[in-house]
Scaffold this motif. Structure first.
Motif, PDB file in Angstrom:
ATOM      1  N   GLN A   5       0.803  -1.218   0.000  1.00 47.36           N
ATOM      2  CA  GLN A   5       0.000   0.000   0.000  1.00 47.36           C
ATOM      3  C   GLN A   5       0.841   1.275   0.000  1.00 47.36           C
ATOM      4  O   GLN A   5       0.324   2.362  -0.220  1.00 47.36           O
ATOM      5  CB  GLN A   5      -0.922   0.027   1.232  1.00 47.36           C
ATOM      6  N   ILE A   6       2.142   1.128   0.234  1.00 47.38           N
ATOM      7  CA  ILE A   6       3.026   2.290   0.364  1.00 47.38           C
ATOM      8  C   ILE A   6       3.087   3.116  -0.918  1.00 47.38           C
ATOM      9  O   ILE A   6       2.858   4.323  -0.910  1.00 47.38           O
ATOM     10  CB  ILE A   6       4.447   1.843   0.791  1.00 47.38           C
ATOM     11  N   LEU A   7       3.395   2.478  -2.033  1.00 48.88           N
ATOM     12  CA  LEU A   7       3.550   3.225  -3.290  1.00 48.88           C
ATOM     13  C   LEU A   7       2.235   3.781  -3.821  1.00 48.88           C
ATOM     14  O   LEU A   7       2.195   4.945  -4.246  1.00 48.88           O
ATOM     15  CB  LEU A   7       4.257   2.363  -4.337  1.00 48.88           C
ATOM     16  N   GLN A  16      -0.471  14.352 -10.194  1.00 49.17           N
ATOM     17  CA  GLN A  16       0.222  14.716 -11.429  1.00 49.17           C
ATOM     18  C   GLN A  16       1.298  15.787 -11.226  1.00 49.17           C
ATOM     19  O   GLN A  16       1.892  16.264 -12.187  1.00 49.17           O
ATOM     20  CB  GLN A  16      -0.791  15.206 -12.466  1.00 49.17           C
ATOM     21  N   ARG A  17       1.547  16.161  -9.965  1.00 50.17           N
ATOM     22  CA  ARG A  17       2.566  17.191  -9.711  1.00 50.17           C
ATOM     23  C   ARG A  17       3.948  16.715 -10.124  1.00 50.17           C
ATOM     24  O   ARG A  17       4.241  15.529 -10.101  1.00 50.17           O
ATOM     25  CB  ARG A  17       2.559  17.572  -8.231  1.00 50.17           C
ATOM     26  N   ARG A  18       4.795  17.659 -10.437  1.00 49.38           N
ATOM     27  CA  ARG A  18       6.160  17.363 -10.839  1.00 49.38           C
ATOM     28  C   ARG A  18       6.958  16.820  -9.646  1.00 49.38           C
ATOM     29  O   ARG A  18       6.875  17.354  -8.542  1.00 49.38           O
ATOM     30  CB  ARG A  18       6.816  18.634 -11.364  1.00 49.38           C
ATOM     31  N   VAL A  19       7.742  15.789  -9.894  1.00 51.46           N
ATOM     32  CA  VAL A  19       8.587  15.189  -8.868  1.00 51.46           C
ATOM     33  C   VAL A  19      10.026  15.248  -9.350  1.00 51.46           C
ATOM     34  O   VAL A  19      10.360  14.738 -10.412  1.00 51.46           O
ATOM     35  CB  VAL A  19       8.184  13.713  -8.599  1.00 51.46           C
ATOM     36  N   GLU A  20      10.874  15.910  -8.581  1.00 55.28           N
ATOM     37  CA  GLU A  20      12.290  16.040  -8.945  1.00 55.28           C
ATOM     38  C   GLU A  20      13.100  14.812  -8.531  1.00 55.28           C
ATOM     39  O   GLU A  20      14.004  14.401  -9.234  1.00 55.28           O
ATOM     40  CB  GLU A  20      12.901  17.278  -8.294  1.00 55.28           C
ATOM     41  N   LYS A  21      12.783  14.257  -7.365  1.00 55.76           N
ATOM     42  CA  LYS A  21      13.580  13.145  -6.844  1.00 55.76           C
ATOM     43  C   LYS A  21      12.733  12.316  -5.892  1.00 55.76           C
ATOM     44  O   LYS A  21      11.925  12.845  -5.138  1.00 55.76           O
ATOM     45  CB  LYS A  21      14.807  13.678  -6.109  1.00 55.76           C
ATOM     46  N   ILE A  22      12.939  11.016  -5.926  1.00 58.99           N
ATOM     47  CA  ILE A  22      12.309  10.091  -4.986  1.00 58.99           C
ATOM     48  C   ILE A  22      13.435   9.383  -4.259  1.00 58.99           C
ATOM     49  O   ILE A  22      14.325   8.804  -4.875  1.00 58.99           O
ATOM     50  CB  ILE A  22      11.430   9.060  -5.724  1.00 58.99           C
ATOM     51  N   ASP A  23      13.416   9.444  -2.940  1.00 61.27           N
ATOM     52  CA  ASP A  23      14.460   8.831  -2.119  1.00 61.27           C
ATOM     53  C   ASP A  23      13.861   7.666  -1.352  1.00 61.27           C
ATOM     54  O   ASP A  23      12.948   7.847  -0.547  1.00 61.27           O
ATOM     55  CB  ASP A  23      15.032   9.870  -1.155  1.00 61.27           C
ATOM     56  N   VAL A  24      14.369   6.463  -1.609  1.00 64.02           N
ATOM     57  CA  VAL A  24      13.956   5.275  -0.875  1.00 64.02           C
ATOM     58  C   VAL A  24      15.099   4.934   0.063  1.00 64.02           C
ATOM     59  O   VAL A  24      16.183   4.568  -0.372  1.00 64.02           O
ATOM     60  CB  VAL A  24      13.677   4.086  -1.827  1.00 64.02           C
ATOM     61  N   ARG A  57      14.335   0.198  -7.176  1.00 69.82           N
ATOM     62  CA  ARG A  57      14.246   1.404  -8.002  1.00 69.82           C
ATOM     63  C   ARG A  57      13.265   1.184  -9.157  1.00 69.82           C
ATOM     64  O   ARG A  57      12.430   2.045  -9.455  1.00 69.82           O
ATOM     65  CB  ARG A  57      15.625   1.776  -8.549  1.00 69.82           C
ATOM     66  N   ALA A  58      13.339   0.032  -9.804  1.00 65.62           N
ATOM     67  CA  ALA A  58      12.462  -0.260 -10.945  1.00 65.62           C
ATOM     68  C   ALA A  58      10.996  -0.325 -10.519  1.00 65.62           C
ATOM     69  O   ALA A  58      10.123   0.229 -11.198  1.00 65.62           O
ATOM     70  CB  ALA A  58      12.884  -1.577 -11.603  1.00 65.62           C
ATOM     71  N   VAL A  59      10.713  -0.982  -9.393  1.00 64.64           N
ATOM     72  CA  VAL A  59       9.324  -1.087  -8.919  1.00 64.64           C
ATOM     73  C   VAL A  59       8.790   0.285  -8.530  1.00 64.64           C
ATOM     74  O   VAL A  59       7.663   0.654  -8.885  1.00 64.64           O
ATOM     75  CB  VAL A  59       9.211  -2.073  -7.734  1.00 64.64           C
ATOM     76  N   VAL A  60       9.594   1.054  -7.807  1.00 62.56           N
ATOM     77  CA  VAL A  60       9.157   2.385  -7.370  1.00 62.56           C
ATOM     78  C   VAL A  60       8.896   3.276  -8.578  1.00 62.56           C
ATOM     79  O   VAL A  60       7.849   3.917  -8.670  1.00 62.56           O
ATOM     80  CB  VAL A  60      10.196   3.031  -6.420  1.00 62.56           C
ATOM     81  N   LEU A  64       5.058   4.440  -9.590  1.00 62.69           N
ATOM     82  CA  LEU A  64       4.766   5.869  -9.467  1.00 62.69           C
ATOM     83  C   LEU A  64       4.722   6.582 -10.820  1.00 62.69           C
ATOM     84  O   LEU A  64       4.379   7.758 -10.894  1.00 62.69           O
ATOM     85  CB  LEU A  64       5.787   6.543  -8.550  1.00 62.69           C
ATOM     86  N   GLY A  65       5.100   5.871 -11.879  1.00 61.02           N
ATOM     87  CA  GLY A  65       5.072   6.478 -13.212  1.00 61.02           C
ATOM     88  C   GLY A  65       6.122   7.553 -13.390  1.00 61.02           C
ATOM     89  O   GLY A  65       5.886   8.560 -14.050  1.00 61.02           O
ATOM     90  N   ARG A  66       7.287   7.332 -12.815  1.00 63.59           N
ATOM     91  CA  ARG A  66       8.377   8.298 -12.901  1.00 63.59           C
ATOM     92  C   ARG A  66       9.608   7.625 -13.489  1.00 63.59           C
ATOM     93  O   ARG A  66       9.745   6.406 -13.472  1.00 63.59           O
ATOM     94  CB  ARG A  66       8.740   8.842 -11.510  1.00 63.59           C
TER      95      ARG A  66
END
Length: 83
Positions: A5-7, A16-24, A57-60, A64-66
């Motif tokens: 349920q996390i992602l 739809q907001r812009r995302v610069e970076k995702i840190d896991v 990284r691939a799953v995230v 998330l469509g990023r």
């Protein structure tokens, strides 16, 4: 919140907001990328633990469509997924 349920929850918050970076950050070496697709907390036979930061990284990125290049994956000392 169950692991699968996390992602979807993060995606709902961002929309739809812009995302610069995702840190896991967390216990990357003891997570399996499948944990983010399957609720290990409710599973009778959870996938084995693996050290697969590229798989995470691939799953995230796909969920998330990023772009994968926007996702960093790093181990933390306390072993807890923190963000």
């Amino acid at each position: 919140m169950y692991s699968d349920q996390i992602l979807p929850a993060a995606k709902a918050q961002v929309g739809q907001r812009r995302v610069e970076k995702i840190d896991v950050s967390g216990a990357v070496s003891s997570w399996n990328p499948a944990y983010l697709k399957t609720a290990i907390e409710k599973s009778d036979s959870a996938p084995a633990q693996t050290n697969d930061p590229d798989g995470i990284r691939a799953v995230v990125s796909s969920t998330l469509g990023r772009q994968a290049k926007r996702v960093s994956v790093q181990e933390t000392r306390d072993g807890t997924l923190t963000r």
